[in-house]
Write a protein that holds these residues in place. Structure first.
Motif, PDB file in Angstrom:
ATOM      1  N   ASP A 134      -2.923  10.723  -5.220  1.00  0.00           N
ATOM      2  CA  ASP A 134      -1.929  11.854  -5.414  1.00  0.00           C
ATOM      3  C   ASP A 134      -0.533  11.240  -6.051  1.00  0.00           C
ATOM      4  OD1 ASP A 134      -3.471  13.798  -4.544  1.00  0.00           O
ATOM      5  OD2 ASP A 134      -2.186  14.226  -2.497  1.00  0.00           O
ATOM      6  N   ILE A 135      -1.101  10.846  -7.132  1.00  0.00           N
ATOM      7  CA  ILE A 135       0.025  10.365  -8.144  1.00  0.00           C
ATOM      8  C   ILE A 135       1.035  11.711  -8.779  1.00  0.00           C
ATOM      9  CG2 ILE A 135       0.580   9.050 -10.225  1.00  0.00           C
ATOM     10  CD1 ILE A 135      -2.124   7.511  -9.698  1.00  0.00           C
ATOM     11  N   ILE A 136       0.423  12.697  -8.877  1.00  0.00           N
ATOM     12  CA  ILE A 136       0.916  13.739  -9.503  1.00  0.00           C
ATOM     13  C   ILE A 136       1.188  14.963  -8.599  1.00  0.00           C
ATOM     14  CG2 ILE A 136       0.021  13.117 -11.761  1.00  0.00           C
ATOM     15  CD1 ILE A 136      -1.894  15.337 -11.381  1.00  0.00           C
ATOM     16  N   GLY A 137       1.884  16.024  -8.907  1.00  0.00           N
ATOM     17  CA  GLY A 137       1.933  17.310  -8.150  1.00  0.00           C
ATOM     18  C   GLY A 137       3.117  17.522  -7.602  1.00  0.00           C
ATOM     19  N   TYR A 138       3.665  18.646  -7.118  1.00  0.00           N
ATOM     20  CA  TYR A 138       4.925  18.921  -6.552  1.00  0.00           C
ATOM     21  C   TYR A 138       6.071  18.819  -7.160  1.00  0.00           C
ATOM     22  CZ  TYR A 138       2.512  19.732  -1.819  1.00  0.00           C
ATOM     23  OH  TYR A 138       1.710  20.049  -1.042  1.00  0.00           O
ATOM     24  N   ASN A 139       6.473  17.553  -7.888  1.00  0.00           N
ATOM     25  CA  ASN A 139       7.509  17.268  -8.619  1.00  0.00           C
ATOM     26  C   ASN A 139       7.487  17.152  -9.908  1.00  0.00           C
ATOM     27  OD1 ASN A 139       9.302  16.891  -6.142  1.00  0.00           O
ATOM     28  ND2 ASN A 139       7.798  15.523  -5.546  1.00  0.00           N
ATOM     29  N   ALA A 140       8.642  16.563 -10.718  1.00  0.00           N
ATOM     30  CA  ALA A 140       8.693  16.904 -12.337  1.00  0.00           C
ATOM     31  C   ALA A 140       8.205  15.730 -12.866  1.00  0.00           C
ATOM     32  CB  ALA A 140      10.100  17.251 -12.540  1.00  0.00           C
ATOM     33  N   ASP A 141       7.850  14.600 -12.534  1.00  0.00           N
ATOM     34  CA  ASP A 141       7.917  13.286 -13.072  1.00  0.00           C
ATOM     35  C   ASP A 141       6.506  12.602 -12.896  1.00  0.00           C
ATOM     36  OD1 ASP A 141      10.356  13.138 -14.341  1.00  0.00           O
ATOM     37  OD2 ASP A 141      11.260  12.327 -12.476  1.00  0.00           O
ATOM     38  N   SER A 142       5.616  13.724 -13.024  1.00  0.00           N
ATOM     39  CA  SER A 142       4.034  13.085 -12.971  1.00  0.00           C
ATOM     40  C   SER A 142       3.646  11.844 -14.103  1.00  0.00           C
ATOM     41  CB  SER A 142       3.018  14.080 -12.857  1.00  0.00           C
ATOM     42  OG  SER A 142       3.156  14.938 -11.777  1.00  0.00           O
ATOM     43  N   ASP A 143       4.104  12.250 -15.259  1.00  0.00           N
ATOM     44  CA  ASP A 143       3.734  11.402 -16.455  1.00  0.00           C
ATOM     45  C   ASP A 143       4.532  10.224 -16.209  1.00  0.00           C
ATOM     46  OD1 ASP A 143       1.907  12.974 -18.137  1.00  0.00           O
ATOM     47  OD2 ASP A 143       3.759  14.660 -18.157  1.00  0.00           O
ATOM     48  N   ASN A 182      -6.739  14.336  -4.266  1.00  0.00           N
ATOM     49  CA  ASN A 182      -6.801  15.789  -4.365  1.00  0.00           C
ATOM     50  C   ASN A 182      -5.884  16.295  -5.587  1.00  0.00           C
ATOM     51  OD1 ASN A 182      -4.765  15.635  -2.285  1.00  0.00           O
ATOM     52  ND2 ASN A 182      -5.336  17.914  -2.159  1.00  0.00           N
ATOM     53  N   HIS A 183      -4.488  15.986  -5.546  1.00  0.00           N
ATOM     54  CA  HIS A 183      -3.654  16.473  -6.477  1.00  0.00           C
ATOM     55  C   HIS A 183      -4.006  15.896  -7.885  1.00  0.00           C
ATOM     56  CE1 HIS A 183      -0.376  18.499  -4.327  1.00  0.00           C
ATOM     57  NE2 HIS A 183      -1.064  18.440  -3.401  1.00  0.00           N
ATOM     58  N   ASP A 184      -4.479  14.624  -8.063  1.00  0.00           N
ATOM     59  CA  ASP A 184      -4.984  14.102  -9.330  1.00  0.00           C
ATOM     60  C   ASP A 184      -6.259  14.860  -9.711  1.00  0.00           C
ATOM     61  OD1 ASP A 184      -3.031  12.167  -8.821  1.00  0.00           O
ATOM     62  OD2 ASP A 184      -4.052  10.977  -7.613  1.00  0.00           O
ATOM     63  N   LEU A 185      -7.125  15.274  -9.007  1.00  0.00           N
ATOM     64  CA  LEU A 185      -8.559  15.949  -9.252  1.00  0.00           C
ATOM     65  C   LEU A 185      -8.026  17.375  -9.585  1.00  0.00           C
ATOM     66  CD1 LEU A 185     -10.626  14.471  -6.520  1.00  0.00           C
ATOM     67  CD2 LEU A 185     -10.708  13.989  -8.925  1.00  0.00           C
ATOM     68  N   ILE A 186      -7.222  18.199  -8.858  1.00  0.00           N
ATOM     69  CA  ILE A 186      -6.930  19.502  -9.411  1.00  0.00           C
ATOM     70  C   ILE A 186      -6.084  19.429 -10.470  1.00  0.00           C
ATOM     71  CG2 ILE A 186      -5.561  21.427  -8.296  1.00  0.00           C
ATOM     72  CD1 ILE A 186      -6.341  20.495  -5.757  1.00  0.00           C
ATOM     73  N   VAL A 188       0.969  -1.366  -0.037  1.00  0.00           N
ATOM     74  CA  VAL A 188      -0.029  -0.002   0.023  1.00  0.00           C
ATOM     75  C   VAL A 188       0.873   1.241   0.089  1.00  0.00           C
ATOM     76  CG1 VAL A 188      -1.933   1.126   1.185  1.00  0.00           C
ATOM     77  CG2 VAL A 188      -1.558  -1.281   1.563  1.00  0.00           C
ATOM     78  N   LEU A 189       0.681   2.206  -0.923  1.00  0.00           N
ATOM     79  CA  LEU A 189       1.362   3.262  -1.092  1.00  0.00           C
ATOM     80  C   LEU A 189       0.725   4.454  -1.641  1.00  0.00           C
ATOM     81  CD1 LEU A 189       1.988   3.488  -4.572  1.00  0.00           C
ATOM     82  CD2 LEU A 189       3.481   1.540  -3.971  1.00  0.00           C
ATOM     83  N   GLY A 190       1.274   5.671  -1.489  1.00  0.00           N
ATOM     84  CA  GLY A 190       0.637   6.785  -1.872  1.00  0.00           C
ATOM     85  C   GLY A 190       1.223   8.014  -1.854  1.00  0.00           C
ATOM     86  N   ASP A 191       0.568   8.970  -2.239  1.00  0.00           N
ATOM     87  CA  ASP A 191       1.178  10.352  -2.183  1.00  0.00           C
ATOM     88  C   ASP A 191       2.298  10.576  -2.786  1.00  0.00           C
ATOM     89  OD1 ASP A 191      -0.812  12.378  -0.503  1.00  0.00           O
ATOM     90  OD2 ASP A 191      -0.574  10.531   0.678  1.00  0.00           O
ATOM     91  N   ILE A 192       2.545  10.102  -4.013  1.00  0.00           N
ATOM     92  CA  ILE A 192       3.855   9.891  -4.864  1.00  0.00           C
ATOM     93  C   ILE A 192       4.255  11.414  -5.404  1.00  0.00           C
ATOM     94  CG2 ILE A 192       4.966   8.856  -6.891  1.00  0.00           C
ATOM     95  CD1 ILE A 192       2.406   6.740  -6.606  1.00  0.00           C
ATOM     96  N   HIS A 193       3.240  12.191  -5.610  1.00  0.00           N
ATOM     97  CA  HIS A 193       3.381  13.595  -6.233  1.00  0.00           C
ATOM     98  C   HIS A 193       4.572  13.693  -7.104  1.00  0.00           C
ATOM     99  CE1 HIS A 193       0.560  15.165  -3.346  1.00  0.00           C
ATOM    100  NE2 HIS A 193       1.412  14.588  -2.539  1.00  0.00           N
ATOM    101  N   GLY A 194       4.417  12.849  -8.156  1.00  0.00           N
ATOM    102  CA  GLY A 194       5.477  13.089  -9.277  1.00  0.00           C
ATOM    103  C   GLY A 194       7.071  12.902  -9.031  1.00  0.00           C
ATOM    104  N   ASN A 195       7.086  11.980  -7.966  1.00  0.00           N
ATOM    105  CA  ASN A 195       8.559  11.691  -7.681  1.00  0.00           C
ATOM    106  C   ASN A 195       8.975  10.358  -7.979  1.00  0.00           C
ATOM    107  OD1 ASN A 195      11.108  11.146  -5.681  1.00  0.00           O
ATOM    108  ND2 ASN A 195      10.213  12.424  -4.109  1.00  0.00           N
TER     109      ASN A 195
END
Length: 257
Positions: free
Chosen positions: A37-46, A63-67, A6-13
């Motif tokens: 929160d797969i995306i956001g904050y960092n440069a590697d979201s894709d 929420n970052h994925d939704l925003i 179980v993982l999460g809040d990756i934020h493009g890291n």
């Protein structure tokens, strides 16, 4: 019955995600779950979204994925998050955005577990204190009456709350292997892969959930934070002091752009 990573809040890291997946290999979980929160904050979201898809990770939207895909606004974002998410919106590839829009906000696992990102009914709620759990256990019983274990994210902190049969709430030590009682309810945060909001030393956090003996085990692994920060800064994801002040003025003065 199965063993879940179980993982999460990756934020493009990407660095934290790769380090976590490498650490998980030795435990051989049968399924991987992501609390958003797969995306956001960092440069590697894709890149992070692509890795999750390639590995067959089952994910919900944070929420970052939704925003980042325009389904929520910036109203409840701090300035640093808003700046990074504006950048993410501009740079996100169409295929990644389509994938993120397909993700559900909740996920049911086996017969006892539900995954959410923030609160049960509010994806942007921070569940930090016992009174947050007291509120959300009512929602858990109303919305998911057969579920007794809720995995959540958003607060970037490894945490486990136990709701006793008498309604008392205990903040358990999120360390090592924790055995869950069959007649109690639990709110479990596996921590955040991304540690960019935290002080050094930086670690990627995750958990293992074994639905047979019903245990949770917490882990922290190092990753190349210097590389993550360098890429984020170069790509314009980090906010400077003047931009920070401008965003604050924007919030105070409607119409200022």
């Amino acid at each position: 019955m199965a063993l879940y990573g179980v993982l999460g809040d990756i934020h493009g890291n990407r660095e934290a995600l790769v380090a976590t997946l490498a650490a998980l290999e030795s435990h051989r979980p049968e399924r991987l779950l992501c609390i958003g929160d797969i995306i956001g904050y960092n440069a590697d979201s894709d890149e992070c979204a692509a890795i999750l898809r390639e590995r067959g990770v089952i994910s919900i939207a944070g929420n970052h994925d939704l925003i980042g895909t325009g389904r929520l606004g910036f109203e409840r974002c701090a300035n640093k998050a808003m700046h990074a998410l504006k950048r993410t919106r501009r740079l996100l590839q169409p295929g990644t955005a389509e994938y993120l829009r397909s993700l559900p906000r909740t996920l049911l696992v086996e017969d006892r577990v539900v995954l959410v990102h923030g609160g049960i009914r509010d994806v942007q709620q921070y569940m930090r204190k016992p009174h947050h759990i007291e509120e959300n256990v009512r929602y858990l019983r109303a919305d998911f009456p057969s579920r007794h274990i809720c995995f959540y994210g958003h607060v970037h902190e490894q945490k486990i709350f136990e709701v006793g049969e008498d309604g008392s709430i205990r903040d358990l030590l999120a360390n090592g292997i924790v055995k869950l009682h069959p007649h109690r309810e639990y709110f479990v945060n596996p921590g955040s892969l991304d540690a960019s909001r935290k002080h050094a030393p930086k670690f990627a956090e995750f958990a293992l959930f074994d639905s047979g003996p019903v245990t949770v085990e917490f882990f922290r692994v190092p990753y190349d934070d210097l590389l993550t920060e360098a890429k984020a800064t170069e790509a314009g994801y980090r906010i400077g002091p003047w931009r920070d002040r401008f965003y604050t003025l924007q919030r105070k003065i409607p119409g200022l752009r």
